[in-house]
Design a protein around this motif. Structure first.
Motif, PDB file in Angstrom:
ATOM      1  N   LYS A 148       1.659  -2.292  -8.052  1.00 31.78           N
ATOM      2  CA  LYS A 148       2.401  -1.266  -7.329  1.00 31.78           C
ATOM      3  C   LYS A 148       1.494  -0.591  -6.312  1.00 31.78           C
ATOM      4  CE  LYS A 148       5.386  -0.188 -11.295  1.00 31.78           C
ATOM      5  NZ  LYS A 148       5.793   0.863 -12.261  1.00 31.78           N
ATOM      6  N   LEU A 149       2.076  -0.203  -5.187  1.00 31.87           N
ATOM      7  CA  LEU A 149       1.325   0.541  -4.186  1.00 31.87           C
ATOM      8  C   LEU A 149       0.928   1.901  -4.730  1.00 31.87           C
ATOM      9  CD1 LEU A 149       3.381  -0.169  -0.930  1.00 31.87           C
ATOM     10  CD2 LEU A 149       0.950  -0.682  -1.254  1.00 31.87           C
ATOM     11  N   TYR A 150      -0.316   2.277  -4.492  1.00 36.58           N
ATOM     12  CA  TYR A 150      -0.739   3.635  -4.794  1.00 36.58           C
ATOM     13  C   TYR A 150      -0.815   4.387  -3.464  1.00 36.58           C
ATOM     14  CZ  TYR A 150      -3.481   7.680  -6.081  1.00 36.58           C
ATOM     15  OH  TYR A 150      -3.902   8.971  -6.259  1.00 36.58           O
ATOM     16  N   HIS A 151       0.035   5.405  -3.293  1.00 35.78           N
ATOM     17  CA  HIS A 151       0.146   6.089  -2.010  1.00 35.78           C
ATOM     18  C   HIS A 151      -0.772   7.299  -1.889  1.00 35.78           C
ATOM     19  CE1 HIS A 151       3.992   3.836  -2.000  1.00 35.78           C
ATOM     20  NE2 HIS A 151       3.855   3.857  -0.697  1.00 35.78           N
ATOM     21  N   GLY A 152      -1.140   7.914  -3.003  1.00 35.30           N
ATOM     22  CA  GLY A 152      -1.926   9.130  -2.957  1.00 35.30           C
ATOM     23  C   GLY A 152      -1.046  10.362  -2.810  1.00 35.30           C
ATOM     24  N   ALA A 153      -1.639  11.544  -2.995  1.00 33.28           N
ATOM     25  CA  ALA A 153      -0.883  12.794  -2.994  1.00 33.28           C
ATOM     26  C   ALA A 153      -0.228  13.089  -1.652  1.00 33.28           C
ATOM     27  CB  ALA A 153      -1.804  13.953  -3.377  1.00 33.28           C
ATOM     28  N   ALA A 154      -0.875  12.687  -0.552  1.00 32.41           N
ATOM     29  CA  ALA A 154      -0.337  12.950   0.789  1.00 32.41           C
ATOM     30  C   ALA A 154      -0.039  11.641   1.520  1.00 32.41           C
ATOM     31  CB  ALA A 154      -1.303  13.807   1.598  1.00 32.41           C
ATOM     32  N   PHE A 155       0.163  10.554   0.750  1.00 30.18           N
ATOM     33  CA  PHE A 155       0.549   9.240   1.287  1.00 30.18           C
ATOM     34  C   PHE A 155      -0.552   8.583   2.134  1.00 30.18           C
ATOM     35  CE2 PHE A 155       4.240  12.203   1.409  1.00 30.18           C
ATOM     36  CZ  PHE A 155       4.861  11.760   0.258  1.00 30.18           C
ATOM     37  N   THR A 156      -1.806   9.013   1.949  1.00 27.55           N
ATOM     38  CA  THR A 156      -2.896   8.484   2.776  1.00 27.55           C
ATOM     39  C   THR A 156      -3.924   7.682   1.982  1.00 27.55           C
ATOM     40  OG1 THR A 156      -4.159  10.550   2.555  1.00 27.55           O
ATOM     41  CG2 THR A 156      -2.694  10.356   4.463  1.00 27.55           C
ATOM     42  N   ALA A 157      -3.599   7.299   0.749  1.00 29.35           N
ATOM     43  CA  ALA A 157      -4.536   6.476  -0.029  1.00 29.35           C
ATOM     44  C   ALA A 157      -4.813   5.175   0.731  1.00 29.35           C
ATOM     45  CB  ALA A 157      -3.944   6.167  -1.396  1.00 29.35           C
ATOM     46  N   GLY A 158      -6.063   4.779   0.737  1.00 28.09           N
ATOM     47  CA  GLY A 158      -6.438   3.530   1.402  1.00 28.09           C
ATOM     48  C   GLY A 158      -6.860   3.687   2.842  1.00 28.09           C
ATOM     49  N   GLU A 159      -6.830   4.897   3.397  1.00 26.44           N
ATOM     50  CA  GLU A 159      -7.209   5.097   4.802  1.00 26.44           C
ATOM     51  C   GLU A 159      -8.731   5.053   4.939  1.00 26.44           C
ATOM     52  OE1 GLU A 159      -5.467   5.167   7.470  1.00 26.44           O
ATOM     53  OE2 GLU A 159      -3.426   5.374   6.731  1.00 26.44           O
ATOM     54  N   ILE A 160      -9.276   3.878   4.675  1.00 32.77           N
ATOM     55  CA  ILE A 160     -10.729   3.741   4.620  1.00 32.77           C
ATOM     56  C   ILE A 160     -11.389   3.684   5.994  1.00 32.77           C
ATOM     57  CG2 ILE A 160     -10.950   2.680   2.348  1.00 32.77           C
ATOM     58  CD1 ILE A 160     -11.013   0.024   4.379  1.00 32.77           C
ATOM     59  N   GLY A 161     -10.606   3.547   7.046  1.00 34.35           N
ATOM     60  CA  GLY A 161     -11.193   3.518   8.385  1.00 34.35           C
ATOM     61  C   GLY A 161     -11.964   4.781   8.699  1.00 34.35           C
TER      62      GLY A 161
END
Length: 292
Positions: A148-161
């Motif tokens: 399942k996708l993990y979105h994070g509290a503010a939908f920005t999980a994974g913004e590793i840039g």
């Protein structure tokens, strides 16, 4: 059948999936986004025009949209978009599609869609926990936990840039933009990704050294991701990553020398298998899941 639309800062891609003929994208089309000229409302209008165009030929049961920007997956609203798509924040493409066409529609971030596509139809098939990163103008990421996708509290999980590594901000030192700009700065040559690797394969020592630096910076970010999440597999996508034969051994070696002890036995990375269609495959999966 289902219409898939993939919205990027440069181009908008679209295609149809016919389940009766097996899972595959057909009738692919591509249009310039012109985001800085038409803004978010212009993209909304373009989406409507694309759907109308396909409806002349197909009976569309639903629309899946993969898009740049941070998406509230609960409401399908764009909650943040950078300067590549001005005035995109606040746009709700799903609401527009449902209102005009009265058909189901989902909207999800493009890297999240690509990760779901690879999980179910590509390099992530058979795995449950993945991290997917795309290397392009910038660097994007997506987290998959228990399929399942993990979105994070503010939908920005994974913004590793935007992640900081020793050499600076990750996407500033390990994106295709970095590679292109570095080549121009050190050699005076204005080359795109394909031309850069053509020069390297022809033995240009300066360009080979720049690619080594690019891979070293990329590996540093991947190592950090692995320490934090320890996924079963890390999948790398983006146009430049089509240079699999050249890049794989370099990145693999740099990962092995960067990891400590037991950790370097547990890192598994692969290149994306679905290419530029990954986002559409992921949008299709999420649309079907919502409709069932």
């Amino acid at each position: 059948m289902y219409l898939l639309i993939d919205i990027g800062g440069t181009n908008i891609k679209s295609g149809i999936i016919r389940e009766s003929e097996g899972i595959g994208v057909v009738d692919k089309r591509e249009f310039p986004t012109n985001a800085k000229r038409v803004f978010g409302s212009g993209i909304e209008k373009k989406v409507v025009e694309i759907i109308e165009s396909y409806r002349e030929k197909y009976e569309i049961a639903g629309v899946g949209i993969s898009t740049a920007g941070v998406v509230n997956f609960k409401t399908n609203e764009i909650v943040y978009a950078n300067e590549n798509i001005p005035f995109y924040t606040g746009i709700n493409l799903s609401g527009t599609v449902k209102k005009i066409f009265n058909i189901p529609c989902i909207v999800e971030n493009d890297v999240n869609c690509a990760a779901i596509g690879e999980l179910h139809y590509g390099s992530g098939k058979g795995y449950s926990n993945l991290f997917c990163l795309t290397v392009g103008t910038g660097i994007g990421g997506a987290v998959i936990i228990d399929k399942k996708l993990y979105h994070g509290a503010a939908f920005t999980a994974g913004e590793i840039g935007y992640m900081k590594i020793n050499k600076g901000i990750f996407q500033d030192v390990a994106s295709t933009s970095f590679l292109v700009n570095c080549v121009k700065e050190k050699t005076g040559l204005e080359l795109n990704g394909k031309e850069i690797f053509r020069q390297a394969l022809n033995g240009n020592p300066q360009i080979k050294d720049i690619i080594e630096l690019f891979c070293e910076n990329l590996a540093e970010g991947i190592v950090t991701i692995n320490y934090v999440l320890n996924p079963e597999r890390i999948i790398i996508g983006g146009g430049v990553m089509e240079q699999t034969e050249y890049l794989y051994p370099i990145i693999k070696k740099k990962l092995e020398t960067s990891m400590n002890g037991i950790f370097n036995r547990n890192i598994d990375f692969s290149f994306a298998r679905l290419g530029n269609s990954a986002g559409m495959y992921g949008a299709y999966y999420l649309l079907k899941k919502q409709m069932t």
